[in-house]
Design an enzyme around this catalytic site. Structure first.
Site, mmCIF file in Angstrom:
data_model
loop_
_atom_site.group_PDB
_atom_site.id
_atom_site.type_symbol
_atom_site.label_atom_id
_atom_site.label_comp_id
_atom_site.label_asym_id
_atom_site.label_seq_id
_atom_site.Cartn_x
_atom_site.Cartn_y
_atom_site.Cartn_z
ATOM 1 N N CYS A 6 -1.895 1.428 3.503
ATOM 2 C CA CYS A 6 -2.211 0.897 2.190
ATOM 3 C C CYS A 6 -3.692 1.101 1.850
ATOM 4 O O CYS A 6 -4.502 1.463 2.698
ATOM 5 C CB CYS A 6 -1.855 -0.589 2.128
ATOM 6 S SG CYS A 6 -1.612 -1.194 0.432
ATOM 7 N N ASP A 123 2.075 -11.511 5.061
ATOM 8 C CA ASP A 123 0.651 -11.234 5.243
ATOM 9 C C ASP A 123 -0.054 -12.544 5.585
ATOM 10 O O ASP A 123 0.513 -13.631 5.425
ATOM 11 C CB ASP A 123 0.073 -10.642 3.953
ATOM 12 C CG ASP A 123 -1.256 -9.921 4.163
ATOM 13 O OD1 ASP A 123 -1.782 -9.955 5.297
ATOM 14 O OD2 ASP A 123 -1.757 -9.329 3.196
#
Length: 211
Positions: A6, A123
């Site tokens: 990412c 996360d």
């Protein structure tokens, strides 16, 4: 176990990640992020990336109209929602969806239930950020029956990927800051080292997780 790289902001990092074996590339459309990329630049990068790799756009509390417009403009395959989006918004998005949750020690995993038809990403929680903190959370609190169904993010690196592989074995892992020279710029050496470990882990026992 799939790998998502990412925070892609340039063609060099995108191409190298693809060549090394990334399954997904993530582009962040959250303007407050240090890794923000404009839809125009993202479109140019995607045009140069192999079609077999999923391109993921990361959004935070945008309207479905904005999200759908960027999906159409950039041709991303998947929308990752990292804010407080509701199912009423998600239903109107014209792409596959990953719903991210920020996990603290007292996180209530029951709240994931209403999003179970979508891919789930877990996360670390941070009061000042919607993600990309580079910090881990206590992975052992993830319910056993959920571990192989989620994408795991937050502080994953060459130092702990073997632990993740052997003890959590999520559907996928999501990395960004641990592979960078600076925000938005990947370190080629770190990328190569990480994928070398991934290759070794996947090859050490093909049937390790099939019994």
């Amino acid at each position: 176990m799939k790998v998502k790289i990412c925070g892609i902001t340039n063609i060099e990092d995108a191409i190298l990640s693809a060549e090394l074996g990334a399954d997904m590339l993530g582009f962040i459309f959250y303007p407050q992020s240090k890794r923000y990329i404009s839809p125009e630049k993202c479109k140019d990068i995607i045009a140069e990336v192999p079609t077999g790799i999923k391109k993921v756009g990361v959004f935070v509390n945008d309207s479905y109209e904005v999200i759908n417009r960027i999906v159409e403009q950039t041709k991303i395959d998947v929308v990752q929602l990292h804010g407080d989006e509701t199912t009423s918004v998600i239903h109107k998005i014209k792409a596959d969806v990953i719903k991210a949750f920020r996990v603290s020690n007292n996180f209530d995993f029951a709240q994931i239930e209403i999003f179970k038809k979508y891919q789930i990403l877990l996360d670390s929680s941070d009061a000042n950020n919607y993600g990309g903190t580079g910090k881990t959370f206590h992975w052992d609190i993830i319910p056993e029956d959920l571990r192989d169904k989620i994408i795991l993010a937050g502080g994953i690196s060459v130092e702990n990927i073997e632990y993740v592989f052997d003890n959590i074995y999520p559907l996928g892992v999501d990395l960004s800051s641990s592979l960078e020279i600076s925000p938005g710029k990947k370190d080629p050496v770190k990328l190569k080292d990480f994928f070398a470990i991934i290759k070794k882990l996947k090859g050490k026992n093909v049937n390790y997780h099939e019994s």
